[in-house]
Design a protein around this motif. Structure first.
Motif, PDB file in Angstrom:
ATOM      1  N   LYS A  35      62.998  51.421  56.727  1.00 39.81           N
ATOM      2  CA  LYS A  35      62.724  50.224  57.521  1.00 39.81           C
ATOM      3  C   LYS A  35      63.948  49.890  58.368  1.00 39.81           C
ATOM      4  O   LYS A  35      65.067  50.262  58.047  1.00 39.81           O
ATOM      5  CB  LYS A  35      62.399  49.045  56.615  1.00 39.81           C
ATOM      6  CG  LYS A  35      61.114  49.219  55.838  1.00 39.81           C
ATOM      7  CD  LYS A  35      60.841  48.039  54.959  1.00 39.81           C
ATOM      8  CE  LYS A  35      59.558  48.243  54.162  1.00 39.81           C
ATOM      9  NZ  LYS A  35      59.287  47.117  53.285  1.00 39.81           N
ATOM     10  N   LEU A  48      61.438  45.611  60.434  1.00 42.09           N
ATOM     11  CA  LEU A  48      60.411  46.404  61.110  1.00 42.09           C
ATOM     12  C   LEU A  48      60.144  47.669  60.309  1.00 42.09           C
ATOM     13  O   LEU A  48      61.069  48.284  59.798  1.00 42.09           O
ATOM     14  CB  LEU A  48      60.880  46.809  62.510  1.00 42.09           C
ATOM     15  CG  LEU A  48      60.925  45.714  63.558  1.00 42.09           C
ATOM     16  CD1 LEU A  48      62.265  45.025  63.528  1.00 42.09           C
ATOM     17  CD2 LEU A  48      60.681  46.293  64.909  1.00 42.09           C
ATOM     18  N   GLU A  49      58.875  48.026  60.245  1.00 45.75           N
ATOM     19  CA  GLU A  49      58.475  49.257  59.570  1.00 45.75           C
ATOM     20  C   GLU A  49      57.538  50.020  60.494  1.00 45.75           C
ATOM     21  O   GLU A  49      56.547  49.469  60.979  1.00 45.75           O
ATOM     22  CB  GLU A  49      57.770  48.946  58.253  1.00 45.75           C
ATOM     23  CG  GLU A  49      57.357  50.180  57.496  1.00 45.75           C
ATOM     24  CD  GLU A  49      56.713  49.850  56.153  1.00 45.75           C
ATOM     25  OE1 GLU A  49      56.500  50.790  55.385  1.00 45.75           O
ATOM     26  OE2 GLU A  49      56.426  48.668  55.881  1.00 45.75           O
ATOM     27  N   ILE A  51      54.618  51.989  61.480  1.00 40.74           N
ATOM     28  CA  ILE A  51      53.311  52.235  60.872  1.00 40.74           C
ATOM     29  C   ILE A  51      52.460  53.128  61.782  1.00 40.74           C
ATOM     30  O   ILE A  51      51.253  53.196  61.640  1.00 40.74           O
ATOM     31  CB  ILE A  51      52.569  50.917  60.556  1.00 40.74           C
ATOM     32  CG1 ILE A  51      52.410  50.053  61.799  1.00 40.74           C
ATOM     33  CG2 ILE A  51      53.268  50.160  59.441  1.00 40.74           C
ATOM     34  CD1 ILE A  51      51.523  48.836  61.606  1.00 40.74           C
ATOM     35  N   LYS A  60      54.025  51.911  67.004  1.00 35.83           N
ATOM     36  CA  LYS A  60      53.518  50.692  66.372  1.00 35.83           C
ATOM     37  C   LYS A  60      54.409  50.339  65.176  1.00 35.83           C
ATOM     38  O   LYS A  60      54.722  51.196  64.366  1.00 35.83           O
ATOM     39  CB  LYS A  60      52.088  50.924  65.903  1.00 35.83           C
ATOM     40  CG  LYS A  60      51.365  49.685  65.454  1.00 35.83           C
ATOM     41  CD  LYS A  60      50.004  49.980  64.867  1.00 35.83           C
ATOM     42  CE  LYS A  60      49.037  50.525  65.889  1.00 35.83           C
ATOM     43  NZ  LYS A  60      47.671  50.638  65.336  1.00 35.83           N
ATOM     44  N   TYR A  61      54.816  49.074  65.086  1.00 37.87           N
ATOM     45  CA  TYR A  61      55.662  48.603  63.994  1.00 37.87           C
ATOM     46  C   TYR A  61      55.067  47.354  63.353  1.00 37.87           C
ATOM     47  O   TYR A  61      54.535  46.493  64.048  1.00 37.87           O
ATOM     48  CB  TYR A  61      57.061  48.233  64.499  1.00 37.87           C
ATOM     49  CG  TYR A  61      57.902  49.399  64.936  1.00 37.87           C
ATOM     50  CD1 TYR A  61      58.730  50.052  64.036  1.00 37.87           C
ATOM     51  CD2 TYR A  61      57.873  49.838  66.247  1.00 37.87           C
ATOM     52  CE1 TYR A  61      59.508  51.109  64.447  1.00 37.87           C
ATOM     53  CE2 TYR A  61      58.646  50.902  66.659  1.00 37.87           C
ATOM     54  CZ  TYR A  61      59.470  51.533  65.756  1.00 37.87           C
ATOM     55  OH  TYR A  61      60.239  52.601  66.155  1.00 37.87           O
ATOM     56  N   SER A  62      55.208  47.257  62.055  1.00 38.45           N
ATOM     57  CA  SER A  62      54.951  46.009  61.348  1.00 38.45           C
ATOM     58  C   SER A  62      56.229  45.197  61.486  1.00 38.45           C
ATOM     59  O   SER A  62      57.323  45.719  61.274  1.00 38.45           O
ATOM     60  CB  SER A  62      54.652  46.311  59.880  1.00 38.45           C
ATOM     61  OG  SER A  62      54.711  45.135  59.123  1.00 38.45           O
ATOM     62  N   LYS A  64      58.275  41.455  60.555  1.00 39.48           N
ATOM     63  CA  LYS A  64      58.352  40.216  59.777  1.00 39.48           C
ATOM     64  C   LYS A  64      59.688  39.559  60.083  1.00 39.48           C
ATOM     65  O   LYS A  64      60.696  40.235  60.212  1.00 39.48           O
ATOM     66  CB  LYS A  64      58.265  40.514  58.282  1.00 39.48           C
ATOM     67  CG  LYS A  64      56.939  41.075  57.860  1.00 39.48           C
ATOM     68  CD  LYS A  64      56.906  41.385  56.393  1.00 39.48           C
ATOM     69  CE  LYS A  64      55.566  42.019  56.071  1.00 39.48           C
ATOM     70  NZ  LYS A  64      55.509  42.587  54.759  1.00 39.48           N
ATOM     71  N   ASP A  70      54.918  37.320  61.514  1.00 41.89           N
ATOM     72  CA  ASP A  70      54.380  38.358  60.629  1.00 41.89           C
ATOM     73  C   ASP A  70      53.208  38.991  61.362  1.00 41.89           C
ATOM     74  O   ASP A  70      52.173  38.371  61.537  1.00 41.89           O
ATOM     75  CB  ASP A  70      53.928  37.753  59.299  1.00 41.89           C
ATOM     76  CG  ASP A  70      53.551  38.808  58.284  1.00 41.89           C
ATOM     77  OD1 ASP A  70      53.751  40.008  58.551  1.00 41.89           O
ATOM     78  OD2 ASP A  70      53.043  38.423  57.222  1.00 41.89           O
ATOM     79  N   GLY A  71      53.404  40.209  61.833  1.00 44.26           N
ATOM     80  CA  GLY A  71      52.345  40.849  62.593  1.00 44.26           C
ATOM     81  C   GLY A  71      52.672  42.283  62.915  1.00 44.26           C
ATOM     82  O   GLY A  71      53.455  42.933  62.227  1.00 44.26           O
ATOM     83  N   ILE A  72      52.084  42.758  63.997  1.00 43.66           N
ATOM     84  CA  ILE A  72      52.267  44.136  64.440  1.00 43.66           C
ATOM     85  C   ILE A  72      52.687  44.110  65.897  1.00 43.66           C
ATOM     86  O   ILE A  72      52.113  43.365  66.704  1.00 43.66           O
ATOM     87  CB  ILE A  72      50.958  44.931  64.266  1.00 43.66           C
ATOM     88  CG1 ILE A  72      50.647  45.063  62.786  1.00 43.66           C
ATOM     89  CG2 ILE A  72      51.046  46.297  64.934  1.00 43.66           C
ATOM     90  CD1 ILE A  72      49.317  45.691  62.485  1.00 43.66           C
ATOM     91  N   GLU A  74      53.034  46.584  69.187  1.00 46.76           N
ATOM     92  CA  GLU A  74      52.502  47.861  69.649  1.00 46.76           C
ATOM     93  C   GLU A  74      53.027  48.148  71.048  1.00 46.76           C
ATOM     94  O   GLU A  74      53.080  47.254  71.895  1.00 46.76           O
ATOM     95  CB  GLU A  74      50.982  47.807  69.655  1.00 46.76           C
ATOM     96  CG  GLU A  74      50.324  49.130  69.771  1.00 46.76           C
ATOM     97  CD  GLU A  74      48.829  49.050  69.465  1.00 46.76           C
ATOM     98  OE1 GLU A  74      48.190  50.078  69.557  1.00 46.76           O
ATOM     99  OE2 GLU A  74      48.323  47.958  69.153  1.00 46.76           O
TER     100      GLU A  74
END
Length: 85
Positions: A35, A48-49, A51, A60-62, A64, A70-72, A74
Motif C-alpha cells: 500500500k 492507497l491500495e 486494486i 484504479k486505487y482504493s 482512504k 473512503d472510495g475509489i 480511477e
C-alpha cells in the motif's frame, strides 16, 4: 475531486486539485503490504491500495483518508489525473 501523482526530487507525492493551487498531500511511502501511505504530522493522512487488474496496474486505487474520504480513484482516459468515484 481529482488526484494525481508527481515526483519531487526522488520522492513521489500525492496531490489534490484545489482551484488555483493544487494541494500537496504528502510524500508517499510503500508499506510492506504494497500500500502507499502519506504521513503528515498535523494534516490529513492517506492510504492507497492498487486494486487494478494484473494487466492494468496503476489504473484504479482504493483511497482512504484520516478525515473521512473512503472510495475509489480511477484514471481518466489519457490523462494523468484520477477521479474520485
Amino acid at each position: 475531486m481529482e488526484f494525481y501523482f508527481k515526483t519531487k526530487g526522488a520522492e513521489l507525492h500525492l496531490y489534490r486539485e484545489n482551484g488555483f493551487f493544487d494541494e500537496d498531500l504528502g510524500k508517499l511511502t510503500e508499506t510492506f503490504t504494497g500500500k502507499l501511505k502519506t504521513n503528515n504530522f498535523l494534516g490529513e493522512n492517506f492510504e492507497l491500495e492498487d486494486i487494478s487488474g494484473f494487466f492494468s496496474k496503476g489504473e484504479k486505487y482504493s483511497i482512504k483518508s484520516s478525515k473521512g474520504i473512503d472510495g475509489i480513484i480511477e484514471k481518466r482516459g489519457f490523462s494523468d489525473r484520477y477521479e474520485l468515484k
